[in-house]
Design a protein around this motif. Structure first.
Motif, PDB file in Angstrom:
ATOM      1  N   GLU A 267       7.425 -28.363  -9.914  1.00  0.00           N
ATOM      2  CA  GLU A 267       6.994 -28.925 -11.180  1.00  0.00           C
ATOM      3  C   GLU A 267       7.862 -30.134 -11.520  1.00  0.00           C
ATOM      4  OE1 GLU A 267       4.428 -27.949 -12.896  1.00  0.00           O
ATOM      5  OE2 GLU A 267       3.962 -26.263 -11.546  1.00  0.00           O
ATOM      6  N   PRO A 268       7.303 -31.112 -12.265  1.00  0.00           N
ATOM      7  CA  PRO A 268       8.107 -32.298 -12.616  1.00  0.00           C
ATOM      8  C   PRO A 268       9.433 -31.964 -13.279  1.00  0.00           C
ATOM      9  CG  PRO A 268       5.803 -32.684 -13.131  1.00  0.00           C
ATOM     10  CD  PRO A 268       5.906 -31.245 -12.729  1.00  0.00           C
ATOM     11  N   ARG A 269       9.454 -30.955 -14.158  1.00  0.00           N
ATOM     12  CA  ARG A 269      10.701 -30.603 -14.821  1.00  0.00           C
ATOM     13  C   ARG A 269      11.717 -30.054 -13.828  1.00  0.00           C
ATOM     14  NH1 ARG A 269      14.023 -32.172 -18.685  1.00  0.00           N
ATOM     15  NH2 ARG A 269      15.025 -30.479 -19.835  1.00  0.00           N
ATOM     16  N   GLU A 270      11.234 -29.343 -12.811  1.00  0.00           N
ATOM     17  CA  GLU A 270      12.145 -28.834 -11.794  1.00  0.00           C
ATOM     18  C   GLU A 270      12.717 -29.973 -10.954  1.00  0.00           C
ATOM     19  OE1 GLU A 270       9.846 -24.531 -11.284  1.00  0.00           O
ATOM     20  OE2 GLU A 270       9.688 -26.039  -9.733  1.00  0.00           O
ATOM     21  N   VAL A 271      11.892 -30.990 -10.681  1.00  0.00           N
ATOM     22  CA  VAL A 271      12.396 -32.161  -9.969  1.00  0.00           C
ATOM     23  C   VAL A 271      13.495 -32.824 -10.792  1.00  0.00           C
ATOM     24  CG1 VAL A 271      11.797 -34.410  -9.010  1.00  0.00           C
ATOM     25  CG2 VAL A 271      10.189 -32.515  -8.801  1.00  0.00           C
ATOM     26  N   VAL A 373      16.883 -22.028 -13.743  1.00  0.00           N
ATOM     27  CA  VAL A 373      16.689 -20.783 -12.991  1.00  0.00           C
ATOM     28  C   VAL A 373      15.399 -20.857 -12.189  1.00  0.00           C
ATOM     29  CG1 VAL A 373      16.241 -18.318 -13.223  1.00  0.00           C
ATOM     30  CG2 VAL A 373      18.052 -19.387 -14.572  1.00  0.00           C
ATOM     31  N   ALA A 374      14.334 -21.386 -12.810  1.00  0.00           N
ATOM     32  CA  ALA A 374      13.066 -21.509 -12.097  1.00  0.00           C
ATOM     33  C   ALA A 374      13.209 -22.442 -10.892  1.00  0.00           C
ATOM     34  CB  ALA A 374      11.982 -22.032 -13.041  1.00  0.00           C
ATOM     35  N   MET A 375      13.982 -23.506 -11.079  1.00  0.00           N
ATOM     36  CA  MET A 375      14.196 -24.441  -9.984  1.00  0.00           C
ATOM     37  C   MET A 375      14.968 -23.789  -8.836  1.00  0.00           C
ATOM     38  SD  MET A 375      17.008 -26.485  -8.803  1.00  0.00           S
ATOM     39  CE  MET A 375      17.967 -26.939 -10.243  1.00  0.00           C
ATOM     40  N   GLN A 376      16.022 -23.044  -9.166  1.00  0.00           N
ATOM     41  CA  GLN A 376      16.791 -22.364  -8.122  1.00  0.00           C
ATOM     42  C   GLN A 376      15.940 -21.343  -7.387  1.00  0.00           C
ATOM     43  OE1 GLN A 376      19.731 -22.945  -6.938  1.00  0.00           O
ATOM     44  NE2 GLN A 376      20.259 -24.569  -8.375  1.00  0.00           N
TER      45      GLN A 376
END
Length: 454
Positions: A267-271, A373-376
């Motif tokens: 997701e863009p926010r994760e990037v 956390v979602a990104m990890q």
């Protein structure tokens, strides 16, 4: 985040009535605490996801570790026995037998033998990773990359070998003094030139198309006070499905680089969270400081080589007369490899602390622990990481904290931030909001921090 149900049993209404707490204890019963059947926090990774990461680690570890041990064993055998001296002499004779021929041919032979020895181990790692869906490149492309790596190594090593033995010829006892300074300068030069000369050998980089994500990344860097020249996309998908991003270069050459796999998966926010972590390295000057430390380490290593290279028992074992003898080249290579292996765990420990600090910077810059956390989680699953590896392996080889440690640190940061705000309030994304009622940290945010809360 995973929604695996709580494994604790729920009460069965057919076996015991649920008493009304307001009505007091049931007649004939002993008052006591009411059992707590509140579901606990769902684990971040399911047992199947954890098992998959462990399976990949166990499958590729023999190949990866075997390659390291085999390479070290080869250099030690060639450097600490007359075999290395015989190799230098034999290959040098094919080029005329001069001192320069011995140095160039001996250095090339050592590099080629080392690369050839690594081929079956690298192929084993690639086969395992392909089985887990992490490889998109064919064998022809893999072989071409191996040839590129070999050519690049030779381009770097051969001039260094000539320069080194020019110094030893002038002063067999004190050659290491100017060589230490040259090693430090070379380390700095390679750090500057790496993004310009070496990275393009293995990847193609194209500017990111104008749009909301590019604007958000540039705005994030500007808000962080980091000057960035451009945002580039690396064509990593032609080799792998793994996700990554980084910031490379200095000053006018600094750019944000994102894998195309990351842009098409996350997701863009994760990037943004991944880039915020990388900006943390820039903000804390990790590259310049690391380069300076690397330069000092290179100078110290050369000094140690100079001292060991004059020790008669080692020279006799290698079949060399002194450090100026080209037949001492395998000995110096073996000692350098041994120093590198011994210093590896310490370098990994420093790297883990630096990465943990960059994690904390990403949290402070974005204030978004939930997306962190979602990104990890996404990175761990896409890369099929072992999210909680054996501690010994982590201490010896890991350059980053494990996913579970990074997630625990993020939740500890969020819990500490919540308690520090007036009234314990916080807004979405971590910003304080006076209009919100006090909110205690959720159960999953009370985790114990990892190595450091960053």
């Amino acid at each position: 985040m995973d929604t695996t149900p709580d494994p604790r049993p729920t009460p069965d209404p057919s076996r015991a009535p649920i008493a009304d707490p307001a009505a007091g204890p049931t007649p004939g019963s002993t008052p006591g605490p009411t059992p707590d059947f509140t579901p606990g926090p769902a684990p971040d990774f399911t047992p199947a996801e954890r098992a998959r990461g462990r399976e990949l680690r166990r499958a590729q570890l023999p190949w990866a570790l075997g390659g390291r041990l085999a390479g070290l064993a080869l250099t030690l055998v060639l450097g600490l026995t007359p075999a290395g001296a015989a190799l230098v002499t034999a290959t040098g004779d094919r080029l005329g037998g001069s001192r320069t021929a011995d140095v160039l041919a001996g250095a090339a032979a050592l590099v080629v033998l080392g690369q050839v020895l690594q081929l079956p181990f690298g192929a084993g790692v690639r086969t395992v990773r392909a089985r887990f869906g992490l490889v998109t490149q064919g064998w022809a492309g893999w072989a071409l990359d191996a040839l590129r790596g070999l050519a690049l190594t030779l381009v770097l090593v051969l001039p260094l070998a000539l320069g080194l033995f020019a110094l030893t010829a002038r002063s067999p006892q004190r050659w290491w003094l100017p060589a230490a300074g040259a090693a430090a300068l070379l380390t700095v030069a390679l750090s500057f030139l790496h993004p310009l000369l070496i990275e393009p050998v293995f990847n193609r980089f194209t500017p990111m198309e104008p749009g909301p994500l590019r604007g958000a990344l540039l705005e994030l860097a500007e808000r962080d006070g980091v000057r960035v020249r451009d945002v580039l996309v690396a064509d990593a998908s032609r080799r792998t499905t793994a996700l990554n991003a980084y910031v490379s270069g200095f000053g006018a050459t600094r750019r944000i680089v994102a894998y195309d796999t990351l842009l098409t998966t996350a997701e863009p926010r994760e990037v943004e969270l991944v880039v915020a972590h990388e900006l943390g390295h820039v903000k804390h000057r990790d590259v310049p400081v690391g380069t300076a430390l690397g330069a000092v380490g290179a100078a110290v290593a050369v000094a140690v080589l100079g001292l060991l290279g004059t020790w008669r028992p080692l020279l006799d074992a290698a079949g060399a007369t002194d450090a100026a003898d080209p037949r001492a080249l395998p000995l110096l290579a073996a000692l350098a490899a041994l120093l590198g292996a011994l210093s590896g765990p310490a370098q990994c420990a420093v790297s883990r602390r630096i990465e943990a600090r960059a994690d904390r910077h990403a949290l402070e810059l974005t204030g978004d622990a939930e997306q962190f956390v979602a990104m990890q989680r996404r990175l761990a699953l896409a890369n099929v990481s072992d999210v909680d590896p054996p501690r010994l392996l982590e201490l010896l080889f890991a350059t980053h904290p494990s996913a579970t440690r990074r997630i625990a640190a993020a939740r500890a940061w969020q819990a500490a931030r919540t308690t520090q705000l007036p009234g314990g309030t916080r807004a979405a994304g971590g910003a304080p909001a006076a209009s919100e009622p006090p909110e205690p940290p959720a159960p999953e945010q009370r985790g114990t921090p990892g190595e450091s809360v960053v």
